[in-house]
Write a protein that holds these residues in place. Structure first.
Motif, PDB file in Angstrom:
ATOM      1  N   LEU A   1      38.437  44.518  38.542  1.00  0.00           N
ATOM      2  CA  LEU A   1      38.372  43.291  37.746  1.00  0.00           C
ATOM      3  C   LEU A   1      37.653  43.477  36.420  1.00  0.00           C
ATOM      4  CD1 LEU A   1      37.728  40.377  40.231  1.00  0.00           C
ATOM      5  CD2 LEU A   1      39.779  40.891  38.919  1.00  0.00           C
ATOM      6  N   CYS A   2      36.711  44.416  36.363  1.00  0.00           N
ATOM      7  CA  CYS A   2      36.029  44.646  35.087  1.00  0.00           C
ATOM      8  C   CYS A   2      35.774  46.137  34.921  1.00  0.00           C
ATOM      9  CB  CYS A   2      34.736  43.840  34.993  1.00  0.00           C
ATOM     10  SG  CYS A   2      33.317  44.561  35.831  1.00  0.00           S
ATOM     11  N   SER A   3      35.216  46.515  33.798  1.00  0.00           N
ATOM     12  CA  SER A   3      35.043  47.933  33.472  1.00  0.00           C
ATOM     13  C   SER A   3      34.009  48.631  34.346  1.00  0.00           C
ATOM     14  CB  SER A   3      34.670  48.081  31.999  1.00  0.00           C
ATOM     15  OG  SER A   3      33.456  47.405  31.745  1.00  0.00           O
TER      16      SER A   3
ATOM     17  N   ARG B   1      27.420  45.555  48.637  1.00  0.00           N
ATOM     18  CA  ARG B   1      27.620  44.465  47.689  1.00  0.00           C
ATOM     19  C   ARG B   1      27.857  45.057  46.301  1.00  0.00           C
ATOM     20  NH1 ARG B   1      26.479  39.369  48.341  1.00  0.00           N
ATOM     21  NH2 ARG B   1      25.101  39.737  50.092  1.00  0.00           N
ATOM     22  N   SER B   2      28.664  44.353  45.520  1.00  0.00           N
ATOM     23  CA  SER B   2      29.041  44.848  44.188  1.00  0.00           C
ATOM     24  C   SER B   2      27.914  44.682  43.168  1.00  0.00           C
ATOM     25  CB  SER B   2      30.283  44.094  43.696  1.00  0.00           C
ATOM     26  OG  SER B   2      29.949  42.725  43.487  1.00  0.00           O
ATOM     27  N   TYR B   3      28.108  45.314  42.043  1.00  0.00           N
ATOM     28  CA  TYR B   3      27.149  45.257  40.935  1.00  0.00           C
ATOM     29  C   TYR B   3      26.950  43.818  40.459  1.00  0.00           C
ATOM     30  CZ  TYR B   3      25.098  46.627  36.428  1.00  0.00           C
ATOM     31  OH  TYR B   3      24.287  46.782  35.339  1.00  0.00           O
ATOM     32  N   CYS B   4      28.014  43.042  40.409  1.00  0.00           N
ATOM     33  CA  CYS B   4      27.913  41.651  39.951  1.00  0.00           C
ATOM     34  C   CYS B   4      27.443  40.710  41.061  1.00  0.00           C
ATOM     35  CB  CYS B   4      29.253  41.176  39.401  1.00  0.00           C
ATOM     36  SG  CYS B   4      30.580  41.125  40.637  1.00  0.00           S
ATOM     37  N   GLY B   5      27.471  41.189  42.294  1.00  0.00           N
ATOM     38  CA  GLY B   5      27.043  40.359  43.418  1.00  0.00           C
ATOM     39  C   GLY B   5      28.100  39.398  43.910  1.00  0.00           C
ATOM     40  N   LEU B   6      29.283  39.444  43.324  1.00  0.00           N
ATOM     41  CA  LEU B   6      30.330  38.496  43.691  1.00  0.00           C
ATOM     42  C   LEU B   6      31.294  39.043  44.727  1.00  0.00           C
ATOM     43  CD1 LEU B   6      31.170  37.017  40.179  1.00  0.00           C
ATOM     44  CD2 LEU B   6      29.573  36.158  41.899  1.00  0.00           C
ATOM     45  N   ARG B   7      31.245  40.348  44.980  1.00  0.00           N
ATOM     46  CA  ARG B   7      32.188  40.952  45.912  1.00  0.00           C
ATOM     47  C   ARG B   7      31.442  41.815  46.909  1.00  0.00           C
ATOM     48  NH1 ARG B   7      37.883  42.188  43.875  1.00  0.00           N
ATOM     49  NH2 ARG B   7      38.421  40.012  44.062  1.00  0.00           N
ATOM     50  N   LYS B   8      32.080  41.957  48.082  1.00  0.00           N
ATOM     51  CA  LYS B   8      31.466  42.738  49.143  1.00  0.00           C
ATOM     52  C   LYS B   8      32.561  43.315  50.027  1.00  0.00           C
ATOM     53  CE  LYS B   8      27.740  42.380  52.526  1.00  0.00           C
ATOM     54  NZ  LYS B   8      26.714  41.514  53.120  1.00  0.00           N
TER      55      LYS B   8
HETATM   56  S1  SF4 Z   1      32.845  43.921  41.782  1.00  0.00           S
HETATM   57 FE1  SF4 Z   1      32.115  42.772  40.002  1.00  0.00          FE
HETATM   58  S2  SF4 Z   1      31.022  44.262  38.729  1.00  0.00           S
HETATM   59 FE2  SF4 Z   1      32.232  45.396  40.210  1.00  0.00          FE
HETATM   60  S3  SF4 Z   1      34.155  45.867  39.153  1.00  0.00           S
HETATM   61 FE3  SF4 Z   1      34.489  43.980  40.314  1.00  0.00          FE
HETATM   62  S4  SF4 Z   1      34.002  42.318  38.894  1.00  0.00           S
HETATM   63 FE4  SF4 Z   1      33.144  44.221  38.046  1.00  0.00          FE
END
Ligand code: SF4
Length: 72
Positions: free
Chosen positions: A18-20, A30-37
């Motif tokens: 979803l992002c770079s 857990r993801s860097y943004c905290g929104l995904r796992k």
């Molecule tokens: S989990 Fe969040 S931070 Fe990681 S790539 Fe996807 S949108 Fe970007």
């Protein structure tokens, strides 16, 4: 919620594009943004078009803007 200090890059995980940051999450991570796992091998999002995630806090320096990673 504790977030990782850098985007996870687990060798045998699931990739998010979803992002770079391109997180690669192993089971339970857990993801860097905290929104995904990664839950049971599936990328689960904590947000959707119907559900938002918001935080509120008292900013002692209200002139500050959000950090770039908050907006990614
Ligand atoms: S989990 Fe969040 S931070 Fe990681 S790539 Fe996807 S949108 Fe970007």
């Amino acid at each position: 919620m504790r977030l990782p200090g850098k985007p996870p890059k687990s060798s045998d995980g699931i990739r998010c594009n979803l992002c770079s940051n391109e997180c690669i999450l192993e089971e339970g991570e857990r993801s860097y943004c905290g929104l995904r796992k990664n839950i049971n091998g599936e990328m689960i999002s904590r947000v959707s078009p119907e559900v938002a995630l918001a935080y509120a806090y008292l900013d002692p320096l209200p002139m500050n803007c959000c950090a770039a990673w908050v907006l990614s």
